[in-house]
Design an enzyme around this catalytic site. Structure first.
Site, PDB file in Angstrom:
ATOM      1  N   TYR A   4       0.830  -1.204   0.000  1.00 29.45           N
ATOM      2  CA  TYR A   4       0.000   0.000   0.000  1.00 29.45           C
ATOM      3  C   TYR A   4       0.870   1.262   0.000  1.00 29.45           C
ATOM      4  O   TYR A   4       0.512   2.267  -0.616  1.00 29.45           O
ATOM      5  CB  TYR A   4      -0.953  -0.051   1.184  1.00 29.45           C
ATOM      6  N   GLU A  24       4.850   8.993  -8.473  1.00 31.99           N
ATOM      7  CA  GLU A  24       5.712   8.679  -9.607  1.00 31.99           C
ATOM      8  C   GLU A  24       5.005   8.967 -10.931  1.00 31.99           C
ATOM      9  O   GLU A  24       5.603   9.522 -11.864  1.00 31.99           O
ATOM     10  CB  GLU A  24       6.131   7.216  -9.542  1.00 31.99           C
ATOM     11  N   ARG A  25       3.751   8.594 -11.022  1.00 31.43           N
ATOM     12  CA  ARG A  25       2.999   8.832 -12.252  1.00 31.43           C
ATOM     13  C   ARG A  25       2.829  10.315 -12.522  1.00 31.43           C
ATOM     14  O   ARG A  25       2.863  10.761 -13.678  1.00 31.43           O
ATOM     15  CB  ARG A  25       1.642   8.130 -12.162  1.00 31.43           C
ATOM     16  N   GLY A  28      14.741  15.061 -40.353  1.00 33.07           N
ATOM     17  CA  GLY A  28      15.320  14.289 -41.441  1.00 33.07           C
ATOM     18  C   GLY A  28      16.490  13.438 -40.972  1.00 33.07           C
ATOM     19  O   GLY A  28      16.516  12.956 -39.833  1.00 33.07           O
ATOM     20  N   GLY A  55       7.221   2.079 -14.545  1.00 35.86           N
ATOM     21  CA  GLY A  55       6.215   2.656 -13.669  1.00 35.86           C
ATOM     22  C   GLY A  55       4.809   2.174 -13.960  1.00 35.86           C
ATOM     23  O   GLY A  55       3.829   2.730 -13.449  1.00 35.86           O
ATOM     24  N   GLU A  78      -0.753  -0.354 -21.101  1.00 37.78           N
ATOM     25  CA  GLU A  78      -1.923  -1.225 -21.092  1.00 37.78           C
ATOM     26  C   GLU A  78      -2.444  -1.444 -19.670  1.00 37.78           C
ATOM     27  O   GLU A  78      -3.657  -1.479 -19.433  1.00 37.78           O
ATOM     28  CB  GLU A  78      -1.580  -2.570 -21.744  1.00 37.78           C
TER      29      GLU A  78
END
Length: 398
Positions: free
Chosen positions: A254, A263-264, A360, A384, A388
């Site tokens: 937890y 972190e996200r 390029g 992290g 998906e």
């Protein structure tokens, strides 16, 4: 400073200027300028050599510590400034503008993803023992959760800790751990109950990296983030004092999840800084590059492609700042941080690769910032929590 001037403050350069949200204070703008000057003075001239060495000089952490930039998540009594989530986002965004993702990763793993666990769930004794050196940059911290068979599925970790008197004996492995080779402390997730306990059988420990039984099995050779050290670790009968358990026994999962939320948010800051800088570099390039008798910028397709990328980059920046402000206000933001992590890296991937295309052949050459940024951005769709998995986290909260 009056409000109209605050709203008009422009902080980015090279033709892609974004205003700060109106809730960003003068103190945070001063922080932005301080970090930007540090990046221009210390990182930009030296980052290439750090990439070649696969290592960031320890003095960089000490310099950041001397400037008070490593303690924004920590209490003042231990040397911190406790400035909150918005400060961390400003810090991460400006570090990311350096174009050296490995440097940003190494520093923010230390500040926002590992040492912050000590502040969140540590005892007063643990805080007094470990935080002053971490905040000053005298020691560097890492977080050890991921294993070869347990990445996004944190509940599946197998590293085992068994109580033996006044110690825990730990055996197992960790994979893809940033700061694990040259760092000094590891915040380690280990199983203190059997696998059948799942998430309810994981605890955290503070482990000095010179502890007998702590072994760097190999320093990993990565696709990007070359200047950050990343390792596979092995623990063989590693004895950790019982007082180094961090937080309550069997409650580590937890605490890890709470840390992932921050972190996200920081990954959103990475995407904001790197995306804006990629667009700035590309604007400079297409305005100077001549093709078919005029600049690339004079081509409608070029202008519209960059406009599209700039708009998407601005959207993830806005969501990141709004979420940080909500977190500082005490609101629940687990859904929003999962959104940031699921969408932000995908947008950044599109931005940097779109910008590389507009460079390029030059953009494909090693040593150019856009080529490095394209490599560095790829990990954010995996590390992290893979995209998906994050989309499922968002769906659960709908």
């Amino acid at each position: 400073m009056n409000m109209s001037h605050q709203q008009g403050q422009e902080l980015s350069g090279a033709g892609f200027r974004l205003n700060d949200p109106v809730f960003v204070t003068e103190e945070l703008r001063m922080l932005r300028e301080q970090v930007r000057r540090f990046v221009e003075r210390e990182v930009a001239p030296n980052g290439e050599s750090w990439e070649a060495e696969g290592k960031i000089p320890r003095e960089m952490f000490r310099k950041l510590g001397d400037m008070g930039l490593l303690g924004m998540q920590h209490e003042e009594e231990y040397g911190g400034t406790k400035m909150g989530a918005l400060a961390s986002v400003v810090f991460g965004e400006e570090l990311s503008r350096s174009t050296f993702g490995g440097f940003t990763a190494s520093v923010t793993v230390h500040t926002d993803m590992s040492a912050s666990h000590i502040t969140r769930v540590g005892t007063p004794e643990q805080k007094a023992k470990f935080l002053p050196d971490l905040i000053a940059g005298r020691k560097v911290c890492a977080i050890g959760v991921t294993e070869a068979g347990a990445g996004s599925d944190v509940a599946g970790i197998r590293t085992k800790a068994v109580r033996d008197g006044d110690h825990w004996v730990i055996n197992g492995t960790k994979m893809f751990i940033t700061n694990a080779v040259y760092g000094d402390l590891l915040i380690l997730g280990a199983r203190t109950e059997g696998l059948e306990a799942g998430a309810r059988g994981i605890s955290l420990f503070i482990v000095p990296t010179d502890t007998p039984g702590y072994k760097v099995a190999r320093k990993l050779d990565k696709h990007g983030w070359l200047c950050s050290d990343t390792a596979e670790l092995v623990f063989e009968d590693m004895r950790v004092p019982a007082e180094n358990m961090l937080g309550a026994e069997n409650r580590g999962f937890y605490a890890i999840m709470q840390g992932f939320e921050h972190e996200r948010l920081m990954i959103g800051a990475f995407c904001a800084g790197e995306g804006a800088r990629a667009i700035e570099l590309t604007l400079d390039y297409v305005r100077a590059r001549q093709a078919f008798g005029k600049s690339l910028w004079a081509q409608q397709a070029t202008r519209q492609r960059l406009a599209d990328l700039a708009s998407k980059a601005a959207m993830i920046r806005a969501l990141t700042y709004q979420t940080a402000a909500a977190l500082d206000a005490g609101q629940a933001v687990s859904r929003e941080t999962a959104m940031i992590k699921s969408v932000g890296p995908e947008i950044l991937h599109e931005v940097v690769h779109g910008c590389l295309q507009l460079h390029g052949g030059t953009g494909y050459m090693r040593g150019t910032p856009i080529e490095r940024m394209a490599r560095d951005a790829r990990i954010l769709r995996i590390g992290g929590g893979a995209t998906e998995v994050m989309l499922e986290e968002v769906a659960k909260r709908m």
